[in-house]
Design a protein around this motif. Sequence first.
Motif, mmCIF file in Angstrom:
data_model
loop_
_atom_site.group_PDB
_atom_site.id
_atom_site.type_symbol
_atom_site.label_atom_id
_atom_site.label_comp_id
_atom_site.label_asym_id
_atom_site.label_seq_id
_atom_site.Cartn_x
_atom_site.Cartn_y
_atom_site.Cartn_z
ATOM 1 N N SER A 3 0.832 -1.198 0.000
ATOM 2 C CA SER A 3 0.000 0.000 0.000
ATOM 3 C C SER A 3 0.870 1.253 0.000
ATOM 4 O O SER A 3 1.889 1.314 0.674
ATOM 5 C CB SER A 3 -0.914 0.002 1.227
ATOM 6 O OG SER A 3 -1.634 1.214 1.292
ATOM 7 N N GLU A 23 -12.833 -4.984 -0.326
ATOM 8 C CA GLU A 23 -12.047 -4.000 -1.076
ATOM 9 C C GLU A 23 -10.958 -3.423 -0.181
ATOM 10 O O GLU A 23 -11.203 -3.071 0.974
ATOM 11 C CB GLU A 23 -12.972 -2.887 -1.568
ATOM 12 C CG GLU A 23 -12.308 -1.878 -2.489
ATOM 13 C CD GLU A 23 -13.297 -0.829 -2.985
ATOM 14 O OE1 GLU A 23 -12.957 -0.102 -3.933
ATOM 15 O OE2 GLU A 23 -14.412 -0.741 -2.420
ATOM 16 N N LEU A 26 -4.947 0.468 -2.064
ATOM 17 C CA LEU A 26 -3.607 0.227 -2.610
ATOM 18 C C LEU A 26 -2.761 1.499 -2.639
ATOM 19 O O LEU A 26 -1.556 1.460 -2.401
ATOM 20 C CB LEU A 26 -3.697 -0.339 -4.033
ATOM 21 C CG LEU A 26 -4.486 -1.640 -4.216
ATOM 22 C CD1 LEU A 26 -4.498 -2.027 -5.686
ATOM 23 C CD2 LEU A 26 -3.898 -2.762 -3.373
ATOM 24 N N THR A 48 -7.999 1.402 -5.184
ATOM 25 C CA THR A 48 -8.241 0.226 -4.356
ATOM 26 C C THR A 48 -8.027 -1.039 -5.184
ATOM 27 O O THR A 48 -7.675 -0.970 -6.369
ATOM 28 C CB THR A 48 -9.672 0.237 -3.793
ATOM 29 O OG1 THR A 48 -10.594 -0.113 -4.836
ATOM 30 C CG2 THR A 48 -10.027 1.612 -3.232
ATOM 31 N N SER A 49 -8.271 -2.164 -4.573
ATOM 32 C CA SER A 49 -8.089 -3.445 -5.268
ATOM 33 C C SER A 49 -9.098 -3.631 -6.394
ATOM 34 O O SER A 49 -8.897 -4.464 -7.274
ATOM 35 C CB SER A 49 -8.209 -4.599 -4.273
ATOM 36 O OG SER A 49 -9.412 -4.482 -3.515
ATOM 37 N N THR A 50 -10.172 -2.815 -6.405
ATOM 38 C CA THR A 50 -11.198 -2.962 -7.437
ATOM 39 C C THR A 50 -11.597 -1.672 -8.136
ATOM 40 O O THR A 50 -12.172 -1.711 -9.215
ATOM 41 C CB THR A 50 -12.501 -3.562 -6.836
ATOM 42 O OG1 THR A 50 -13.012 -2.654 -5.836
ATOM 43 C CG2 THR A 50 -12.231 -4.922 -6.203
ATOM 44 N N THR A 104 0.325 0.927 -10.315
ATOM 45 C CA THR A 104 -0.640 0.354 -9.375
ATOM 46 C C THR A 104 -1.905 -0.074 -10.109
ATOM 47 O O THR A 104 -2.438 -1.172 -9.875
ATOM 48 C CB THR A 104 -0.989 1.382 -8.278
ATOM 49 O OG1 THR A 104 0.201 1.725 -7.562
ATOM 50 C CG2 THR A 104 -2.004 0.814 -7.303
ATOM 51 N N GLN A 107 -1.253 -3.237 -12.304
ATOM 52 C CA GLN A 107 -1.147 -4.469 -11.526
ATOM 53 C C GLN A 107 -2.514 -4.903 -11.001
ATOM 54 O O GLN A 107 -2.865 -6.083 -11.031
ATOM 55 C CB GLN A 107 -0.178 -4.275 -10.365
ATOM 56 C CG GLN A 107 0.187 -5.577 -9.653
ATOM 57 C CD GLN A 107 0.861 -6.574 -10.582
ATOM 58 O OE1 GLN A 107 1.921 -6.299 -11.136
ATOM 59 N NE2 GLN A 107 0.225 -7.728 -10.793
ATOM 60 N N ALA A 108 -3.313 -3.923 -10.529
ATOM 61 C CA ALA A 108 -4.653 -4.250 -10.038
ATOM 62 C C ALA A 108 -5.524 -4.807 -11.169
ATOM 63 O O ALA A 108 -6.280 -5.771 -10.968
ATOM 64 C CB ALA A 108 -5.302 -3.002 -9.431
ATOM 65 N N ASN A 111 -4.517 -8.345 -11.786
ATOM 66 C CA ASN A 111 -5.005 -9.231 -10.730
ATOM 67 C C ASN A 111 -6.486 -9.553 -10.907
ATOM 68 O O ASN A 111 -6.931 -10.668 -10.609
ATOM 69 C CB ASN A 111 -4.789 -8.586 -9.358
ATOM 70 C CG ASN A 111 -3.319 -8.459 -8.995
ATOM 71 O OD1 ASN A 111 -2.462 -9.102 -9.604
ATOM 72 N ND2 ASN A 111 -3.024 -7.607 -8.032
#
Length: 509
Positions: A3, A23, A26, A48-50, A104, A107-108, A111
Amino acid sequence: MESRDYMNLSTDKAFPKLLNPGESLLMSLKVIKFNKRNKAQERTIALTSTSLLNLKGKKLQRRMDITSLGGITRSKHGDEFVLHSPSEYDYRFGSPLKDQAIQTLCQAFKNLTGRTLYVWESNEISLKDLTTTKSDKKKGLNKMPAPETAINFRGEVPNFNEESKDSRGKRSRTIFAATENPSAALLDDFTILKVLGRGSFGKVMLVRRKDNGQLYAMKSLRKDALLESDQVEHTKTEKLILQHINHPFLVKLEYAFATSTKIYFVMEFMKGGELFYHLREAKRFPEDRARFYAAQVGLGLGHLHEQNIVYRDLKPENVLMDEFGNVYLSDFGMAKMLGENGSTQTFVGTPEYVAPEIISCAGHNITADWWSFGVLIYEMIVGIPPFYDQNVNLMYELIQRGKLKFPVKSPVSDNAKDIITKLLDRDPTRRLGAQGFNEIKNHPFFAPIDWVALEAKRLPTPFTPRITDPLQAENFDREFTDEAPTDSVIPENKLNMILQNQEQFQAFH
């Protein structure tokens, strides 16, 4: 993924309520968001991750699913980047942390989907023409480039090299930012010899006047870049200030004129180059040398303040040296004439030097220059600004709340520590200089200075720049002087915009 919560959102009790179940945050960072009218607005974005969350203060303005992104366009030479969203409309942002944000997001996206988020690069500083707006969407337009032209079309996550944060080796770039014509001159009156420097709106060139052989530094500003960055009024202010100031340590304007596509300011040519160049060569200056330069810069700032002008862009790159070793303030593109209340709220400056009250948008006045003055003295003596960090958002946090530290290995005198500490007081009303330059002149650090002799340039300079041939501009960065000495051509697609807005440039014709 580690993060990077640069805005400390995770410590805000209200922020977790904006997240969906599962969620995670990041990255958070401060950005400039450009709206449909091309106006710059300060925002915080949370990656965020989403999702990407666009925040105004603590209020959520818009949530964009990362999986809805079609790709990202980044400027190679500026801070802007565009998030392309084929199902909606594009986001256009500006941030010194753009590359970390892009990595970032890539990469998210990988993923979440197992696929590559395409990244394109542009040589343009402003990405306005590459952004699909709501209006474009209604017309059926989509400005996202073709996938095969992406720099990561083969599938890899792009890796942009981050510079070390241990030293300030690169040139500081001003964020946000430039004369009635004092004498008649035209572009054809000058021969371009060398490139001396380059900025967001044009470049500075060494030129020679054809009729008398005199050397000058000519600053050219592209009208299209000024329009796109909403900087026409700043340039008018620069012209006005340059025409009316006259001081031994402020660079003089010799000519000003314009063509259909550009504005030109012709200045004295300072053969000794930028203070930045000499500081980088020396790493740090002895205190006597730093004191001499600070005294001359202080006199120049003090004169501006007497005219109720706040300078707002003090840094070694904007301090020029003549052939004898005296220094001068240059580049008044950030300067502003203050009104009756004596304060202004615009977020301007250069990150390493900007005062805390500017960062907090609390309103600032001429005392903001004395904060930058303290940073300059510190950097000249220590070799790096006091709160420097490659991470600009962390640097802003350090400027506002970090502890002022002095190196142990290279001791700083008590008088130097004292004046720097008092100049870097976060309370502008208590800051040294709040009562005028005289209280700075009377500080013990400047006790060795004969101010009358200094202003008359009768004091011996601590350093004389090496000048074997002025035409070689040997005290300027080779990065620029090795360029072909040509005045750039405006792209065809920008000419119509300039033509439609020529009335904004009447003050220069």
